[in-house]
Write a protein that holds these residues in place. Sequence first.
Motif, PDB file in Angstrom:
ATOM      1  N   UNK A  75       0.610  -1.059  -0.241  1.00 40.07           N
ATOM      2  CA  UNK A  75      -0.226   0.786  -0.290  1.00 40.07           C
ATOM      3  C   UNK A  75       0.848   1.270  -0.023  1.00 40.07           C
ATOM      4  N   UNK A  76       0.367   2.121  -0.042  1.00 37.00           N
ATOM      5  CA  UNK A  76       1.364   3.723  -0.134  1.00 37.00           C
ATOM      6  C   UNK A  76      -0.387   4.792   0.089  1.00 37.00           C
ATOM      7  N   UNK A  77       0.062   5.552   0.460  1.00 31.97           N
ATOM      8  CA  UNK A  77      -1.313   6.854   0.790  1.00 31.97           C
ATOM      9  C   UNK A  77      -0.894   7.821   0.531  1.00 31.97           C
ATOM     10  N   UNK A  78      -1.990   8.791   0.011  1.00 33.76           N
ATOM     11  CA  UNK A  78      -1.708  10.652  -0.260  1.00 33.76           C
ATOM     12  C   UNK A  78      -2.687  11.341   0.537  1.00 33.76           C
ATOM     13  N   UNK A 137      -7.508  10.920   3.273  1.00 34.76           N
ATOM     14  CA  UNK A 137      -6.628  10.637   2.926  1.00 34.76           C
ATOM     15  C   UNK A 137      -7.052   9.321   1.420  1.00 34.76           C
ATOM     16  N   UNK A 138      -5.942   8.409   0.731  1.00 31.03           N
ATOM     17  CA  UNK A 138      -6.347   8.373  -0.639  1.00 31.03           C
ATOM     18  C   UNK A 138      -5.360   6.903  -0.054  1.00 31.03           C
ATOM     19  N   UNK A 139      -5.205   6.082  -0.738  1.00 26.46           N
ATOM     20  CA  UNK A 139      -4.917   4.358  -0.298  1.00 26.46           C
ATOM     21  C   UNK A 139      -4.657   3.760  -1.951  1.00 26.46           C
ATOM     22  N   UNK A 140      -3.878   4.067  -2.196  1.00 29.66           N
ATOM     23  CA  UNK A 140      -2.912   2.844  -3.487  1.00 29.66           C
ATOM     24  C   UNK A 140      -2.729   1.442  -2.695  1.00 29.66           C
ATOM     25  N   UNK A 141      -3.715   0.553  -2.904  1.00 30.87           N
ATOM     26  CA  UNK A 141      -3.784  -0.714  -3.128  1.00 30.87           C
ATOM     27  C   UNK A 141      -2.535  -1.626  -4.153  1.00 30.87           C
ATOM     28  N   UNK A 142      -1.411  -2.217  -3.652  1.00 32.23           N
ATOM     29  CA  UNK A 142      -0.633  -2.777  -5.519  1.00 32.23           C
ATOM     30  C   UNK A 142      -0.722  -3.939  -5.248  1.00 32.23           C
ATOM     31  N   UNK A 194     -10.838   6.416  -1.830  1.00 31.20           N
ATOM     32  CA  UNK A 194      -9.905   7.471  -0.400  1.00 31.20           C
ATOM     33  C   UNK A 194     -10.581   6.198   0.852  1.00 31.20           C
ATOM     34  N   UNK A 195      -9.565   6.282   1.529  1.00 27.91           N
ATOM     35  CA  UNK A 195      -9.513   5.590   3.262  1.00 27.91           C
ATOM     36  C   UNK A 195      -9.997   6.279   4.155  1.00 27.91           C
TER      37      UNK A 195
END
Length: 197
Positions: A75-78, A137-142, A194-195
């Motif tokens: 994961x990464x957050x933005x 907060x947004x999360x990218x789940x790779x 969106x997280x």
Amino acid sequence: MWPRVKSELADLLSRKVFSALRDVPEYEKLLVSGVPDRVACAAAADEIVSAVQKSGGVKEFGSRQAPAAKEWSGELFRAASPRNNPYGAWWFDPELVRRWEQVYPACLPRFDRRQKIYDSLRPMLAVCYDWNGFTQLWVMRLPGNIPVITGQGASQPIFSQSAGQKHLHNKNVAFIGGYQQVYVPFVQKDRVVQYLI
């Protein structure tokens, strides 16, 4: 330092196909007949590293973590707000979110807890007030590894120079930053949500 990062990224891009990025048009441009093109990969690495360097988002000298090109998974957050692009290139390690979720227990009213977490993250990530309202907060789940550039986040003024008078009145006040920033040159938009805290 930046020539080394550029070389690392060009090598990373040309060494293998990142299957997790096969639907990202910018990444597809680096492939010829499904195989990384060394010239296109080197040109892309040059462009990407120049963008990171110009942004001033990563501290170059005297840092605990020198900038580096590497593979990232998980994961990464933005940080974002309605006026910001949730699909931008700057992301951060999920460990920071998890840390503050533990500090502020779920028994707090939801809005208060969320705001405390955001207020705790902003100075660590050095997100200027006028750059980003930081209301989401947004999360990218790779689904697999992707190429990224990591480095220690640089300090930033609480208001950028483009904020005019607010910057002038606060020019000696800065967010310290210092935590790992992750520059993602090829964002998988369909993996970003969106997280909700």
